[in-house]
Design a protein around this motif. Structure first.
Motif, PDB file in Angstrom:
ATOM      1  N   GLU A   1       0.820  -1.224   0.000  1.00  0.00           N
ATOM      2  CA  GLU A   1       0.000   0.000   0.000  1.00  0.00           C
ATOM      3  C   GLU A   1       0.848   1.266   0.000  1.00  0.00           C
ATOM      4  O   GLU A   1       0.703   2.144   0.853  1.00  0.00           O
ATOM      5  N   ILE A   2       1.760   1.345  -0.958  1.00  0.00           N
ATOM      6  CA  ILE A   2       2.577   2.547  -1.114  1.00  0.00           C
ATOM      7  C   ILE A   2       1.980   3.357  -2.261  1.00  0.00           C
ATOM      8  O   ILE A   2       2.004   2.926  -3.408  1.00  0.00           O
ATOM      9  N   ARG A   3       1.402   4.501  -1.910  1.00  0.00           N
ATOM     10  CA  ARG A   3       0.702   5.287  -2.936  1.00  0.00           C
ATOM     11  C   ARG A   3       1.293   6.683  -3.045  1.00  0.00           C
ATOM     12  O   ARG A   3       2.085   7.101  -2.218  1.00  0.00           O
ATOM     13  N   TYR A   4       0.898   7.392  -4.077  1.00  0.00           N
ATOM     14  CA  TYR A   4       1.276   8.795  -4.177  1.00  0.00           C
ATOM     15  C   TYR A   4       0.056   9.607  -4.567  1.00  0.00           C
ATOM     16  O   TYR A   4      -0.871   9.081  -5.194  1.00  0.00           O
ATOM     17  N   LYS A   5       0.045  10.854  -4.114  1.00  0.00           N
ATOM     18  CA  LYS A   5      -1.080  11.735  -4.445  1.00  0.00           C
ATOM     19  C   LYS A   5      -0.688  12.533  -5.669  1.00  0.00           C
ATOM     20  O   LYS A   5       0.266  13.303  -5.649  1.00  0.00           O
ATOM     21  N   LYS A   6      -1.456  12.334  -6.740  1.00  0.00           N
ATOM     22  CA  LYS A   6      -1.136  13.007  -7.993  1.00  0.00           C
ATOM     23  C   LYS A   6      -1.554  14.468  -7.920  1.00  0.00           C
ATOM     24  O   LYS A   6      -2.313  14.879  -7.042  1.00  0.00           O
ATOM     25  N   LYS A   7      -1.062  15.225  -8.901  1.00  0.00           N
ATOM     26  CA  LYS A   7      -1.369  16.661  -8.908  1.00  0.00           C
ATOM     27  C   LYS A   7      -2.867  16.906  -9.062  1.00  0.00           C
ATOM     28  O   LYS A   7      -3.390  17.915  -8.590  1.00  0.00           O
ATOM     29  N   ASP A   8      -3.561  15.969  -9.716  1.00  0.00           N
ATOM     30  CA  ASP A   8      -5.018  16.147  -9.855  1.00  0.00           C
ATOM     31  C   ASP A   8      -5.787  15.677  -8.615  1.00  0.00           C
ATOM     32  O   ASP A   8      -7.017  15.624  -8.615  1.00  0.00           O
ATOM     33  N   GLY A   9      -5.073  15.324  -7.557  1.00  0.00           N
ATOM     34  CA  GLY A   9      -5.717  14.967  -6.302  1.00  0.00           C
ATOM     35  C   GLY A   9      -6.005  13.488  -6.124  1.00  0.00           C
ATOM     36  O   GLY A   9      -6.331  13.032  -5.036  1.00  0.00           O
ATOM     37  N   LYS A  10      -5.876  12.710  -7.217  1.00  0.00           N
ATOM     38  CA  LYS A  10      -6.155  11.276  -7.110  1.00  0.00           C
ATOM     39  C   LYS A  10      -4.932  10.545  -6.564  1.00  0.00           C
ATOM     40  O   LYS A  10      -3.800  10.981  -6.732  1.00  0.00           O
ATOM     41  N   THR A  11      -5.190   9.414  -5.906  1.00  0.00           N
ATOM     42  CA  THR A  11      -4.060   8.616  -5.442  1.00  0.00           C
ATOM     43  C   THR A  11      -3.899   7.396  -6.339  1.00  0.00           C
ATOM     44  O   THR A  11      -4.871   6.867  -6.865  1.00  0.00           O
ATOM     45  N   ASP A  12      -2.651   6.987  -6.510  1.00  0.00           N
ATOM     46  CA  ASP A  12      -2.357   5.796  -7.298  1.00  0.00           C
ATOM     47  C   ASP A  12      -1.126   5.130  -6.679  1.00  0.00           C
ATOM     48  O   ASP A  12      -0.424   5.751  -5.882  1.00  0.00           O
ATOM     49  N   PHE A  13      -0.890   3.878  -7.074  1.00  0.00           N
ATOM     50  CA  PHE A  13       0.267   3.179  -6.547  1.00  0.00           C
ATOM     51  C   PHE A  13       1.543   3.648  -7.246  1.00  0.00           C
ATOM     52  O   PHE A  13       1.531   3.880  -8.455  1.00  0.00           O
ATOM     53  N   VAL A  14       2.626   3.792  -6.487  1.00  0.00           N
ATOM     54  CA  VAL A  14       3.913   4.124  -7.096  1.00  0.00           C
ATOM     55  C   VAL A  14       4.475   2.860  -7.747  1.00  0.00           C
ATOM     56  O   VAL A  14       3.939   1.771  -7.563  1.00  0.00           O
ATOM     57  N   HIS A  15       5.516   3.021  -8.521  1.00  0.00           N
ATOM     58  CA  HIS A  15       6.284   1.870  -8.961  1.00  0.00           C
ATOM     59  C   HIS A  15       7.541   1.795  -8.096  1.00  0.00           C
ATOM     60  O   HIS A  15       8.136   2.818  -7.785  1.00  0.00           O
ATOM     61  N   THR A  16       7.891   0.580  -7.695  1.00  0.00           N
ATOM     62  CA  THR A  16       9.113   0.413  -6.903  1.00  0.00           C
ATOM     63  C   THR A  16      10.150  -0.349  -7.720  1.00  0.00           C
ATOM     64  O   THR A  16       9.814  -1.204  -8.543  1.00  0.00           O
ATOM     65  N   LEU A  17      11.406   0.013  -7.481  1.00  0.00           N
ATOM     66  CA  LEU A  17      12.529  -0.669  -8.136  1.00  0.00           C
ATOM     67  C   LEU A  17      13.605  -0.898  -7.093  1.00  0.00           C
ATOM     68  O   LEU A  17      13.700  -0.134  -6.126  1.00  0.00           O
ATOM     69  N   ASN A  18      14.391  -1.934  -7.305  1.00  0.00           N
ATOM     70  CA  ASN A  18      15.580  -2.046  -6.483  1.00  0.00           C
ATOM     71  C   ASN A  18      16.661  -2.824  -7.209  1.00  0.00           C
ATOM     72  O   ASN A  18      16.391  -3.542  -8.168  1.00  0.00           O
ATOM     73  N   GLY A  19      17.871  -2.606  -6.734  1.00  0.00           N
ATOM     74  CA  GLY A  19      18.999  -3.312  -7.313  1.00  0.00           C
ATOM     75  C   GLY A  19      20.136  -3.325  -6.312  1.00  0.00           C
ATOM     76  O   GLY A  19      20.255  -2.413  -5.502  1.00  0.00           O
ATOM     77  N   SER A  20      20.943  -4.354  -6.381  1.00  0.00           N
ATOM     78  CA  SER A  20      22.106  -4.385  -5.508  1.00  0.00           C
ATOM     79  C   SER A  20      23.134  -3.415  -6.047  1.00  0.00           C
ATOM     80  O   SER A  20      23.337  -3.327  -7.249  1.00  0.00           O
TER      81      SER A  20
END
Length: 422
Positions: free
Chosen positions: A363-382
């Motif tokens: 449940e990691i979300r972000y609030k967009k400029k238009d006020g709606k929330t959506d899920f972020v994309h996550t990345l990782n690497g060693s």
RNA sequence: GGAGAGAUGGCUGAGUGGACUAAAGCGGCCGCCUCGAAAGCGGCUGUACCCAAAAGGUACCGCAGGUUCGAAUCCUGCUCUCUCCGCCA
């Protein structure tokens, strides 16, 4: 992990994802349970509405002093019916969740479809693989000879595959960690220090649980786990949070020890430092807007490559095919270094885009400029895991007289330019 | 480890069994006013689910149970935060 609605509406697509990754999902059972679930919800909600209305009527009558026994009995029967329905529903939902949890993330369209690890694609190779004119000792032999690597001591203290590094061997590890963190934080990755023990929710959030439970060290009394990678604590930094879009993207780097049980992984392929129960790793994690995540993946790989270029260790970047990529990722590059003594390519980094797969679980979300929330994309690497880099340094930097030269960039951290003893 | 206090929407904060459809304020969005803005005035305001959609409906007051026709409110367990005591590098 996908929301049930998405699963229902994209069932054919997800079936394909599962078969590409060679993972079996019980779709027949899913469809039966899903039908039952919806019918049950409709029934329960209707009864709840009736129950509310009955209660309103009951109150009206009570005010007027009218006898209410019949209404009371009716409300009671509705109430108990709702309770049984809810119990059945939660049971069905548990079964459905158990199936959904087995659906892997969908590979990106740019990922090659493959049957085995042979279908991985080598994207680029960096550095020169030199033929040395003397007999290079494998890392575990030169390490022992110089007194910098003591596998038997680790085995005594704890068990096999827990190494001990001594003297300049220990110092080299500290130097590598500092060097890597210095580079990454200079390049815009915020350094964080995080717990090496996490709770069940965090392990679930990044996708290690439920299916990898046997591969992890567990602290039973508290239901905690030793982390297999810093990806877990760092990604869970934002679990259940909503990030303002202006604060994206966010880049983190973290050093942690990593713990893996590696159940059933023993064998001659794992001699020395190739596979360990405890090792050190610097990890890179990104939280980004969905539209940028594939560009962010490319720059993440480059960030990891910088370390190897500065250390002057030959490596290649491999794009994993659908058969070889992990459960949670949509696209994954491995970076492999060349170890000249054992003459093998060794994976030292795995850089993945998970799209919203982890973000939905955690449940990691972000609030967009238009006020709606959506899920972020996550990345990782060693950026990067230490032991196999050590293998490459011990072997590639080995000299004919049996010492190990220190890579130029590490000399300021080590204060010496050659290891000739512990 | 012991004792106590607390957890309500994006935030502050009221609410001790039925009109809670969660007050009020702040913030945010839209409109009026204005050359423009501020102030002021008016309206709107979360998440998830069910229904092909709309209309509509249901759930959610830290989490999980329980009591009751009915729970934010009562009971039990748990988690987390704060204060004090103990222990400790």
């Amino acid at each position: 992990m996908f929301p049930i609605k998405f699963v229902r509406e994209n069932i054919e697509y997800l079936k394909k994802a599962g078969s590409l990754k060679k993972i079996n999902v019980d779709w027949e059972k899913f469809e039966i349970l899903e039908k039952q679930r919806r019918a049950l919800i409709q029934g329960i909600e209707k009864d709840r509405q009736k129950h509310k209305e009955t209660n309103d009527e009951f109150l009206e009558n009570k005010k007027k002093g009218i006898n209410n026994q019949k209404l009371l009995d009716y409300a009671k029967s509705l109430s108990s019916g709702i309770k049984t329905g809810e119990k059945t529903l939660s049971d069905i939902e548990k079964q459905i969740d158990a199936i959904i949890e087995t659906i892997p993330n969908i590979p990106h369209s740019s990922v090659p479809v493959g049957e085995t690890t042979n279908d991985n694609v080598i994207i680029r190779t960096w550095g020169e693989i030199k033929e040395k004119e003397f007999n290079i000792l494998p890392h575990y032999e030169i390490g022992k000879k110089l007194g910098v690597l003591e596998m038997e001591k680790g085995a005594k203290i704890t068990g096999s595959f827990f190494p001990v590094f001594a003297g300049n061997g220990a110092k080299l590890i500290r130097a590598l960690i500092n060097f890597m963190l210095d580079i990454h934080s200079k390049n815009g990755f915020k350094e964080v220090w995080v717990p090496a023990i996490v709770n069940r929710k965090s392990m679930f959030g990044t996708g290690q649980l439920p299916h990898l439970e046997d591969d992890m060290y567990k602290i039973k009394d508290d239901d905690y786990f030793l982390i297999p990678t810093a990806e877990v604590p760092v990604t869970n930094f934002y679990r259940e949070d909503i990030i303002p879009e202006d604060n994206l993207p966010q880049y983190f780097c973290a050093y942690t020890p990593c713990f893996r049980r590696e159940a059933g992984a023993y064998g001659k392929e794992t001699r020395g430092l190739i596979r360990l129960h405890q090792f050190d790793k610097v990890e890179l994690v990104k939280f980004v807007q969905p539209e940028n995540s594939y560009d962010e993946l490319e720059s993440l790989v480059k960030e990891a490559e910088i370390i190897l270029q500065l250390l002057n260790i030959p490596y290649r970047v491999v794009l994993l095919s659908t058969a070889d990529m992990s459960f949670s990722s949509s696209k994954c590059y491995d970076i492999e270094v060349w170890a000249q003594g054992i003459k093998k390519w060794l994976e030292v980094s795995s850089c993945s885009n998970f799209e919203a797969f982890q973000a939905r679980r955690a449940e990691i979300r972000y609030k967009k400029k238009d006020g709606k929330t959506d899920f972020v994309h996550t990345l990782n690497g060693s950026g990067i895991a230490l032991p196999r880099v050590l293998v490459a340094i011990y072997e590639n930097y080995q000299t004919e007289k049996g010492t190990i030269k220190i890579p130029d960039v590490l000399i300021p951290y080590m204060g010496i330019d050659e290891i000739n003893g512990g």
